[in-house]
Structure formats: structure tokens, C-alpha cells
Design a protein around this motif. Sequence first.
Motif, PDB file in Angstrom:
ATOM      1  N   LEU A   1      -1.495   2.856  -4.769  1.00 37.62           N
ATOM      2  CA  LEU A   1      -2.463   1.825  -4.394  1.00 37.62           C
ATOM      3  C   LEU A   1      -3.825   2.438  -4.091  1.00 37.62           C
ATOM      4  CD1 LEU A   1      -0.284  -0.537  -2.137  1.00 37.62           C
ATOM      5  CD2 LEU A   1      -0.686  -0.633  -4.603  1.00 37.62           C
ATOM      6  N   GLU A   2      -3.820   3.556  -3.399  1.00 36.69           N
ATOM      7  CA  GLU A   2      -5.088   4.218  -3.088  1.00 36.69           C
ATOM      8  C   GLU A   2      -5.763   4.739  -4.354  1.00 36.69           C
ATOM      9  OE1 GLU A   2      -4.319   5.853   1.454  1.00 36.69           O
ATOM     10  OE2 GLU A   2      -3.578   7.052  -0.243  1.00 36.69           O
ATOM     11  N   SER A   3      -4.970   5.145  -5.342  1.00 39.19           N
ATOM     12  CA  SER A   3      -5.534   5.724  -6.564  1.00 39.19           C
ATOM     13  C   SER A   3      -6.292   4.697  -7.401  1.00 39.19           C
ATOM     14  CB  SER A   3      -4.427   6.361  -7.412  1.00 39.19           C
ATOM     15  OG  SER A   3      -3.599   5.377  -8.007  1.00 39.19           O
ATOM     16  N   VAL A   4      -5.969   3.396  -7.232  1.00 36.90           N
ATOM     17  CA  VAL A   4      -6.703   2.368  -7.984  1.00 36.90           C
ATOM     18  C   VAL A   4      -7.856   1.786  -7.182  1.00 36.90           C
ATOM     19  CG1 VAL A   4      -4.690   1.775  -9.382  1.00 36.90           C
ATOM     20  CG2 VAL A   4      -5.152   0.463  -7.289  1.00 36.90           C
ATOM     21  N   GLY A   5      -8.048   2.284  -5.963  1.00 38.52           N
ATOM     22  CA  GLY A   5      -9.199   1.855  -5.176  1.00 38.52           C
ATOM     23  C   GLY A   5      -8.893   0.955  -3.996  1.00 38.52           C
ATOM     24  N   LEU A   6      -7.626   0.752  -3.682  1.00 38.79           N
ATOM     25  CA  LEU A   6      -7.260  -0.077  -2.526  1.00 38.79           C
ATOM     26  C   LEU A   6      -7.200   0.773  -1.259  1.00 38.79           C
ATOM     27  CD1 LEU A   6      -4.445  -2.270  -4.129  1.00 38.79           C
ATOM     28  CD2 LEU A   6      -6.776  -2.970  -3.589  1.00 38.79           C
TER      29      LEU A   6
END
Length: 316
Positions: free
Chosen positions: A293-298
Amino acid sequence: MSWIKYTINTTTDAEDFISAMLMELDITSIEIDNYVPVSGEKQGGEFEELQPDLPEDNGLSKVSFYLDETEDYESKLSEVKLAISELKEEMDIGDGSIDTSITKQEDWINNWKEFFKSFYIDDILIKPTWESLDDADKDKLLIEIDPGVSFGTGKHETTQLCIRQLKKYIKGNEDILDVGCGSGILSIVALKLGVNSTTGTDIDEDCIVSTYENFKVNSLDKALGHFYAGNLIDDVNLQDTVGYNKYDIVVANILADIIIAMAPAIFPTMKEGALFISSGIINFKENEVKEALESVGLKIVEINHQGEWVNITARK
């Protein structure tokens, strides 16, 4: 139609891990049989349903799953046996043997109803359609559900985690995307909590049918929801139909690996500042999902646990 029922002989400590393993193999028709009494906390509230007298808990559990006899069940069973062998190397799952029987679809659909009773998630009453409503419950926020052949009675920890997050973050008039809608229970809860509309997807056509039937049971206008069969991960037409920069909240009670694979497709559906509420995540997959999730910008807002299951809520 007949289904082949396979029963894995395991332990109560391992049953959630066995269930997660099966779901990772795209097997969602799962039932668990053990002698563990169901407490009010396990059901998500103070309500305690009447239970039959059970033998003393012996720590053993039977986790059963169903395969359609018309599909390539031998190949799928081989995958299950390999996954069991791999799981045995990581933890004690007990015997791990598999028993086999045949179940007709009409028996499977009707017999399990004996075990689905009314229960609370905080102040929300989840009631099967075939039970009567008690006078004392007539002022409660009521959700009536008939899962049919779809997944989603609300009893599982993952669904309860999602419902509690919806209660926390819904303020009114939001637009919701329900990924892996199942019986439609999360969309129905969201509408009863005051959202403007819901859109949903599921890979199973039966789930779309069940969702609209449960809308009717709950006296919800069919026009409040738009549901589509397909896989949001790689179906570009479905992605276009669902839309972009459109939703205030996206909720997905599916599997960790699917959430990971779907994260790049979910991010564009969300408005700036929107929330992604995810569950269906077994605890040993928590970090993988968080990183995806963090890798897509969340940005991770909070992480909650119930039993072996995890909810991750993130913001765009």
C-alpha cells in the motif's frame, strides 16, 4: 450440482492458518468444526447465542472446503496437499490428513443455516433472513443477510474489522467502492450508515446476484448500488467502468495477496484524501500488505487486529 467436500484434520491453533492457506489458493467455500464455545467477544459484541452442549474442547479442528465436481478438482487438491506440507514445516498443524465426501449443492446451502444465528457487531444487529426479529431489537440498526452461495455473513473477524472501520469513518454522503463484495454486507452496512452510493465488484457472478437480493431484503433501492463481475487487478474495462478519482472510501475484505496485486488498481479509484479499508489479511502477511500500500502512494492511518486477522486502513 454436487460438490466434493474435503476435510482437513488439524488443530484449533492452526485452523485460521489452514483457512488462510485455502483462501490463498482461491478456495473460499470453507467451514470450521470444533468444540470451542463461541464467546460474546468472538461474535464481536455482548450478545451470546444459545449453543448446543458440546464435548470438552480437545484442541482438534476440522477445516472443510468444497470443490465443484465439474472443475479440475484433482489439480486443486494437489495444490492443497503441497501447501499443507509446506505449512507443516513452519508450524504444528496436527494430523493434516484429508477426508473426502460428496455434498449436493442444495444440502450445502440449506444445512449450514443451522449455524448462522443473529448476532451483534457493537450496536449493529446482523440477522439471517430466515429468523424473526425480537421486539427488543426493533430499534437497532438492522442488517438482514442471506449469503446464498456467496461469502459474507458478517461473523468472520475480517468482516467485523471492516464494519468497525466503516462505522468510525463514515460521516454521511460518501461514495463507496466495495471490492470483493460477496453477499453485499459491507455495502449494505455503509448505506445504512449514511453513504450516498456504493459500487462493488466481485469475480463471482453469484455474488452480484446475492448482493442485489440482499439490497431488496434490506429495503434498499437497487439504484443506490452498481455491482459488476470481474477482476479489478487486470480488467481494464472494469477499471474504466468503476471509474477514477471517484470514491471517498474503498473497502476490500479479500485476501492479502489479492490486496497486494490490486493496490495499483485501487489507488486511482480514490479521491485525494480518501480512505482504503482493507482486511482478510492473516497476521503473517501484515507487513507485505503494508509495504504494498505504501509503495503505491498510500499512507497508513491505523492497523487493527482481531484474532489472527488484520485490518489496515490507509489514506491517499
